[in-house]
Design an enzyme around this catalytic site. Structure first.
Site, PDB file in Angstrom:
ATOM      1  N   LYS A 192       0.832  -1.226   0.000  1.00  0.00           N
ATOM      2  CA  LYS A 192       0.000   0.000   0.000  1.00  0.00           C
ATOM      3  C   LYS A 192       0.863   1.273   0.000  1.00  0.00           C
ATOM      4  CE  LYS A 192       0.576   1.465   4.382  1.00  0.00           C
ATOM      5  NZ  LYS A 192       0.896   2.826   4.843  1.00  0.00           N
ATOM      6  N   THR A 249      -4.015   5.445   3.406  1.00  0.00           N
ATOM      7  CA  THR A 249      -2.762   6.037   2.943  1.00  0.00           C
ATOM      8  C   THR A 249      -2.933   6.712   1.590  1.00  0.00           C
ATOM      9  OG1 THR A 249      -1.801   4.122   4.061  1.00  0.00           O
ATOM     10  CG2 THR A 249      -0.291   5.544   2.915  1.00  0.00           C
TER      11      THR A 249
HETATM   12  O1  LIG Z   1       1.222   3.271   7.606  1.00  0.00           O
HETATM   13  C1  LIG Z   1       0.718   4.316   7.929  1.00  0.00           C
HETATM   14  C2  LIG Z   1      -0.687   4.430   8.325  1.00  0.00           C
HETATM   15  O2  LIG Z   1      -1.305   3.198   8.462  1.00  0.00           O
HETATM   16  C3  LIG Z   1       1.521   5.550   7.883  1.00  0.00           C
HETATM   17  O3  LIG Z   1       1.611   5.934   6.571  1.00  0.00           O
HETATM   18  P1  LIG Z   1       2.864   6.787   6.054  1.00  0.00           P
HETATM   19  O4  LIG Z   1       4.096   5.990   6.366  1.00  0.00           O
HETATM   20  O5  LIG Z   1       2.618   6.948   4.584  1.00  0.00           O
HETATM   21  O6  LIG Z   1       2.819   8.093   6.797  1.00  0.00           O
END
Ligand SMILES: O=C(CO)COP(=O)(O)O
Ligand SMILES: NC(=O)C1=CN([C@@H]2O[C@H](COP(=O)(O)OP(=O)(O)OC[C@H]3O[C@@H](n4cnc5c(N)ncnc54)[C@H](O)[C@@H]3O)[C@@H](O)[C@H]2O)C=CC1
Length: 329
Positions: A192, A249
């Site tokens: 993701k 995300t």
């Molecule tokens: O994994 C995350 C939320 O579930 C955090 O996302 P980021 O690492 O893109 O900030």
């Protein structure tokens, strides 16, 4: 009955490690939080805050801080919360301090470059006496630290271990679902992040909300294909750690991966925040693993080509839109 895991170690005092330490404390556990920088750890112990990674959040009283991995030797379970590419090195250093069989829960979202190993496979190699587990799902550190409602999945090969850990760490605001589909949970979190960079590019190019939704749906089709090829269960990929985290995300610039894509889409460069964006480190290995198994991942491939400088944004978007029409499933 006393909790089966009463003392929790948290290895890594970044945003997520600090938030998880507070969540474990909120669940009633004694917590030892380890950080590698002794000076920063000392300052955190004095101020009871982590201004560098999680400003504005007060550390719970039941958290003890240390820069020595030996402080984790009495822990009943350990959360490993360092970036994916640092996990092997840190797990290896941690190994001699743990009693045999101690659950070590990786909370990183990525795939190791060079070895193409998922996070629990890295743990099994670097910390062979431990019981590997994984925690993943839609959960920004700031939200968890603020006590906002969040739900994630914790998986271990032994469902009883996963359930025990979920019980030890969960609270009404931080809900943990348990699973024995370790592979499914680790694939969702790794994939993701790469797809979120594409979503950020769509946002940065102002291609519209319809394009954003299409990107999530077609990105999810890629995540499903990859997951199934590597042994994940469908219900895990459609659950919190797969679809749930993909939606989160891909939806907001609060995500560092989305923010990176946003910056690329606006032609503002590759390092908008200087913060960790795991997707940028996972893209190439994810695409190589997909190619080796004959899994088609055009969106992930486009992200990888942009990050590697082999394609500009217009070319990447053009190549995705020029793909031949085909059946949806
Ligand atoms: O994994 C995350 C939320 O579930 C955090 O996302 P980021 O690492 O893109 O900030
Ligand atoms: N921040 C979030 O909202 C969430 C993060 N995650 C995942 O958690 C992992 C860690 O992310 P964050 O804590 O947010 O990152 P961060 O950048 O806030 O913190 C990373 C921490 O790891 C430490 N570190 C880095 N390399 C190290 C090494 N070689 N040895 C020892 N320590 C090292 C850093 O000093 C820092 O304290 C990532 O895989 C991320 O995808 C998962 C869910 C939510």
């Amino acid at each position: 009955m006393p909790a089966r895991f009463s003392t929790i170690g948290v290895v890594g005092a970044g945003a997520w490690g600090t938030a998880l330490a507070n969540a474990a404390a909120r669940a009633g556990r004694e917590v030892v939080l380890w950080g590698r920088d002794a000076e920063a750890v000392e300052a955190m112990a004095r101020s009871r805050t982590n201004p560098a990674h999680l400003p504005g959040v007060r550390l719970a009283d039941s958290i003890t801080l240390s820069a020595s991995l030996a402080a984790l030797s009495g822990c009943d379970a350990v959360l490993l919360v360092v970036p994916a590419q640092a996990s092997r090195e840190v797990a290896h250093a941690l190994a001699p301090h743990l009693a045999a069989g101690t659950p070590v829960v990786t909370c990183a979202k990525g795939i190791e470059r060079g070895t193409s190993l998922f996070m629990t496979q890295v743990l099994a190699e670097a910390c062979p006496g431990a019981t590997p587990a994984i925690l993943s799902g839609p959960s920004f550190a700031a939200d968890v630290a603020a006590g906002l409602p969040t739900a994630v999945t914790l998986a271990a090969r032994d469902l009883g271990v996963a359930e025990g850990l979920a019980t030890a760490l969960g609270s009404s605001s931080f809900r943990l679902y348990h699973s024995d589909d370790v592979r499914g949970v680790e694939i969702g979190g790794a994939a993701k992040n790469v797809l979120a960079i594409a979503a950020g590019i769509v946002g940065g190019r102002q291609l519209g909300a319809s394009a954003g939704a299409a990107l999530i749906a077609r990105g999810f089709a890629e995540l499903m294909r990859f997951g199934k090829a590597f042994g994940a269960r469908t219900e895990t990929l459609t659950g919190l750690s797969g679809l749930g985290d993909l939606i989160l995300t891909c939806s907001t610039a609060q995500s560092r991966n989305y923010a990176l894509g946003l910056s690329l889409g606006r032609n503002e460069g590759l390092h908008p925040t200087g913060k960790l964006a795991e997707g940028a480190l996972t893209a190439a290995v994810l695409v190589a693993m997909a190619q080796a198994r004959g899994v088609d991942m055009p969106i992930a491939r486009a992200v990888e080509a942009v990050l590697a400088g082999r394609s500009d944004i217009e070319q990447a978007i053009g190549s995705l839109l020029a793909r031949p029409q085909k059946a949806e499933a």
